[in-house]
Design a protein around this motif. Structure first.
Motif, PDB file in Angstrom:
ATOM      1  N   TYR A   1      42.473  35.062  40.305  1.00  0.00           N
ATOM      2  CA  TYR A   1      42.329  36.036  39.767  1.00  0.00           C
ATOM      3  C   TYR A   1      42.167  36.368  41.654  1.00  0.00           C
ATOM      4  O   TYR A   1      41.767  36.172  42.887  1.00  0.00           O
ATOM      5  CB  TYR A   1      41.858  36.892  39.598  1.00  0.00           C
ATOM      6  CG  TYR A   1      39.879  36.150  39.684  1.00  0.00           C
ATOM      7  CD1 TYR A   1      39.761  36.935  40.934  1.00  0.00           C
ATOM      8  CD2 TYR A   1      39.009  36.128  38.618  1.00  0.00           C
ATOM      9  CE1 TYR A   1      38.663  36.676  40.913  1.00  0.00           C
ATOM     10  CE2 TYR A   1      38.251  35.168  38.792  1.00  0.00           C
ATOM     11  CZ  TYR A   1      37.420  36.100  40.464  1.00  0.00           C
ATOM     12  OH  TYR A   1      36.254  35.592  40.959  1.00  0.00           O
TER      13      TYR A   1
ATOM     14  N   THR B   1      46.750  39.114  41.003  1.00  0.00           N
ATOM     15  CA  THR B   1      45.917  38.028  39.951  1.00  0.00           C
ATOM     16  C   THR B   1      47.442  37.188  38.836  1.00  0.00           C
ATOM     17  O   THR B   1      48.371  38.002  38.648  1.00  0.00           O
ATOM     18  CB  THR B   1      45.334  38.788  39.105  1.00  0.00           C
ATOM     19  OG1 THR B   1      44.398  39.250  39.652  1.00  0.00           O
ATOM     20  CG2 THR B   1      44.721  38.365  37.754  1.00  0.00           C
TER      21      THR B   1
ATOM     22  N   VAL C   1      44.779  33.426  34.221  1.00  0.00           N
ATOM     23  CA  VAL C   1      43.316  33.092  33.754  1.00  0.00           C
ATOM     24  C   VAL C   1      43.449  33.090  32.931  1.00  0.00           C
ATOM     25  O   VAL C   1      41.919  32.947  32.066  1.00  0.00           O
ATOM     26  CB  VAL C   1      43.688  34.839  34.089  1.00  0.00           C
ATOM     27  CG1 VAL C   1      41.850  35.915  33.854  1.00  0.00           C
ATOM     28  CG2 VAL C   1      43.818  35.329  36.044  1.00  0.00           C
TER      29      VAL C   1
ATOM     30  N   TRP D   1      39.589  41.502  40.106  1.00  0.00           N
ATOM     31  CA  TRP D   1      39.186  41.251  38.624  1.00  0.00           C
ATOM     32  C   TRP D   1      37.479  42.131  38.492  1.00  0.00           C
ATOM     33  O   TRP D   1      36.964  42.221  37.618  1.00  0.00           O
ATOM     34  CB  TRP D   1      38.638  39.829  39.079  1.00  0.00           C
ATOM     35  CG  TRP D   1      37.593  39.247  38.230  1.00  0.00           C
ATOM     36  CD1 TRP D   1      36.619  38.757  38.375  1.00  0.00           C
ATOM     37  CD2 TRP D   1      38.864  38.951  36.778  1.00  0.00           C
ATOM     38  NE1 TRP D   1      36.261  38.872  37.423  1.00  0.00           N
ATOM     39  CE2 TRP D   1      37.350  37.732  36.245  1.00  0.00           C
ATOM     40  CE3 TRP D   1      39.649  38.670  35.785  1.00  0.00           C
ATOM     41  CZ2 TRP D   1      36.995  37.043  34.894  1.00  0.00           C
ATOM     42  CZ3 TRP D   1      39.680  37.564  35.015  1.00  0.00           C
ATOM     43  CH2 TRP D   1      38.526  37.797  34.483  1.00  0.00           C
ATOM     44  N   TRP D   2      37.356  42.171  39.277  1.00  0.00           N
ATOM     45  CA  TRP D   2      35.699  42.656  39.918  1.00  0.00           C
ATOM     46  C   TRP D   2      35.733  44.260  39.217  1.00  0.00           C
ATOM     47  O   TRP D   2      36.171  44.718  40.359  1.00  0.00           O
ATOM     48  CB  TRP D   2      34.923  42.519  41.024  1.00  0.00           C
ATOM     49  CG  TRP D   2      34.691  41.011  40.768  1.00  0.00           C
ATOM     50  CD1 TRP D   2      35.018  39.968  41.985  1.00  0.00           C
ATOM     51  CD2 TRP D   2      33.536  40.558  40.185  1.00  0.00           C
ATOM     52  NE1 TRP D   2      34.503  39.001  41.501  1.00  0.00           N
ATOM     53  CE2 TRP D   2      34.020  38.999  40.822  1.00  0.00           C
ATOM     54  CE3 TRP D   2      33.079  40.399  39.221  1.00  0.00           C
ATOM     55  CZ2 TRP D   2      33.523  37.723  39.347  1.00  0.00           C
ATOM     56  CZ3 TRP D   2      32.200  38.943  38.403  1.00  0.00           C
ATOM     57  CH2 TRP D   2      32.428  37.639  38.766  1.00  0.00           C
TER      58      TRP D   2
ATOM     59  N   SER E   1      33.711  32.061  36.361  1.00  0.00           N
ATOM     60  CA  SER E   1      35.498  33.200  35.549  1.00  0.00           C
ATOM     61  C   SER E   1      36.408  32.182  36.525  1.00  0.00           C
ATOM     62  O   SER E   1      36.354  31.613  38.205  1.00  0.00           O
ATOM     63  CB  SER E   1      35.357  34.002  37.261  1.00  0.00           C
ATOM     64  OG  SER E   1      34.490  34.223  38.641  1.00  0.00           O
TER      65      SER E   1
END
Length: 390
Positions: free
Chosen positions: A41, A176, A181, A46-47, A36
């Motif tokens: 991020y 982020t 990304v 993100w998670w 990833s």
């Protein structure tokens, strides 16, 4: 539990096990950037699932920023050991060290640009060159200088970041980078090898030069090398194996202190850059020292020795295993491999990491049953000393 008599075996075993287990901890964290865009991020944005967030929190506290300091200290420890051996044989270590670190520097650049941009070998090489200037100092002086260089800037910068966060809370948040990304996902997830290589170089340049990561990392890594060199000259590992009760108390002090500091963002604010900096720059090394003390202590007893022995082989082949982790990790996740970039959970990545490292432990033991060193370690030694050199 029956303690072994102090001597060469527990000390050597502890050194190799420390390298092996720290290699695993580094791999566990590196796995995030294999699968990833970890450089760009905020993990708590993100998670999304509670399982991923919980697992990441545990890794953040117990692993992140606590195993690379351990590996860096062992690197400095090893350099000081080589310096001492050279002095015993009446040889200068300066040119040996220059050849050794030049090889590591070039290898780091190849690793960063053609395999994985999160390379740490280049930084170790630069810090190694600087360490050559300090090796003549006494162990006590090395330890003092290392601790001052490590914690004084960290404390001062922590205070400055906290004051800045207090005056402007919005700018102290960890955001982020959506554009970066997206660019990473496009390149690593679906790009050709050349497109991925271009992205790798971009990531390395951006993190190390544009964002100042190279300077920040070296400021934090170099003192750890000095501390490791000082620990060798002061025979710290031998002293830890000689006094188990004092060593146990030392472990508890560093472990509790490190754990409290590592938990600061999770108690106050996980998105605050100031708290995250305290966690990594101060809490990380303190917890790393507690891990080192614990491993050394365990290596003085019989049944933990048997359990830890297999990891020593992985530590003896740390350079080979580190590079192979990058090769395997990128082949699993990058588009020119299996192409699973951005498609797995943290739990899955942990199982992949455990599987790969378990295989490396087995292969390392089998390899060292037949050969004296790992393949990359042999090449490094040949470049350093010449064919047949000692």
């Amino acid at each position: 539990m029956q303690s072994l008599s102090t001597g060469e075996k527990p000390r050597i075993l502890a050194i190799d096990v420390l390298r092996g287990l720290s290699l695993f901890g580094i791999f566990l964290v590196n796995m995030f950037s294999f699968h990833s865009p970890y450089f760009y991020y905020n993990p708590y944005e993100w998670w999304k699932t509670s399982q991923d967030l919980t697992i990441f929190s545990w890794i953040d506290v117990f692993v992140q920023a606590s195993f690379y300091p351990l590996f860096a200290m062992m690197f400095g420890f090893g350099v000081a050991m080589q310096y001492a051996k050279a002095r015993e044989h009446g040889r200068s270590f300066i040119w040996t060290g220059i050849r050794r670190f030049t090889f590591l520097l070039l290898l780091g650049l190849i690793h960063a640009f053609f395999i994985w941009p999160g390379d740490i070998l280049f930084n170790y090489a630069v810090c190694g060159f600087l360490l050559l200037l300090f090796l003549r100092f006494s162990g006590r002086m090395l330890l003092i200088v290392g601790l001052v260089l490590l914690f004084l800037p960290a404390v001062l910068l922590s205070v400055m970041l906290m004051l800045a966060a207090y005056s402007d809370p919005y700018n102290a948040l960890y955001w982020t980078d959506i554009a970066s990304v997206s660019q990473s996902i496009a390149a690593y997830g679906s790009g050709s090898y050349m497109e991925i290589t271009t992205q790798r170089i971009h990531d390395w340049m951006n993190v190390n030069l544009v964002d100042g990561g190279f300077l920040i990392q070296n400021i934090s890594i170099f003192p750890l090398l000095i501390i490791g060199a000082g620990a060798y000259k002061l025979n710290v590992i031998d002293k830890w194996t000689t006094h188990p009760k004092k060593t146990t108390f030392t472990f508890l002090v560093f472990f509790i202190s490190g754990l409290l500091l590592k938990g600061v963002p999770h108690v106050l604010d996980r998105n605050n850059i100031a708290y995250m900096y305290v966690q990594d720059s101060i809490g990380g090394p303190i917890l790393a020292i507690s891990y080192a003390v614990l491993i050394v202590l365990l290596c003085t007893f019989q049944w933990p020795q048997k359990m830890l022995q297999p990891f020593a082989a992985a530590g003896k082949m740390s350079l080979t295993n580190y590079l192979m982790q990058s090769v395997i990790g990128t082949l699993i996740f990058y588009h020119y491999g299996l192409g699973y970039y951005g498609q797995i959970t943290i739990l899955t990545s942990i199982w992949i990491c455990l599987t790969i490292f378990a295989v490396q432990v087995v292969v390392s033991n089998l390899w060292l049953d037949r050969f004296k060193r790992g393949p990359m370690e042999s090449l490094w030694r040949t470049v350093t000393y010449g064919k047949g050199g000692k």
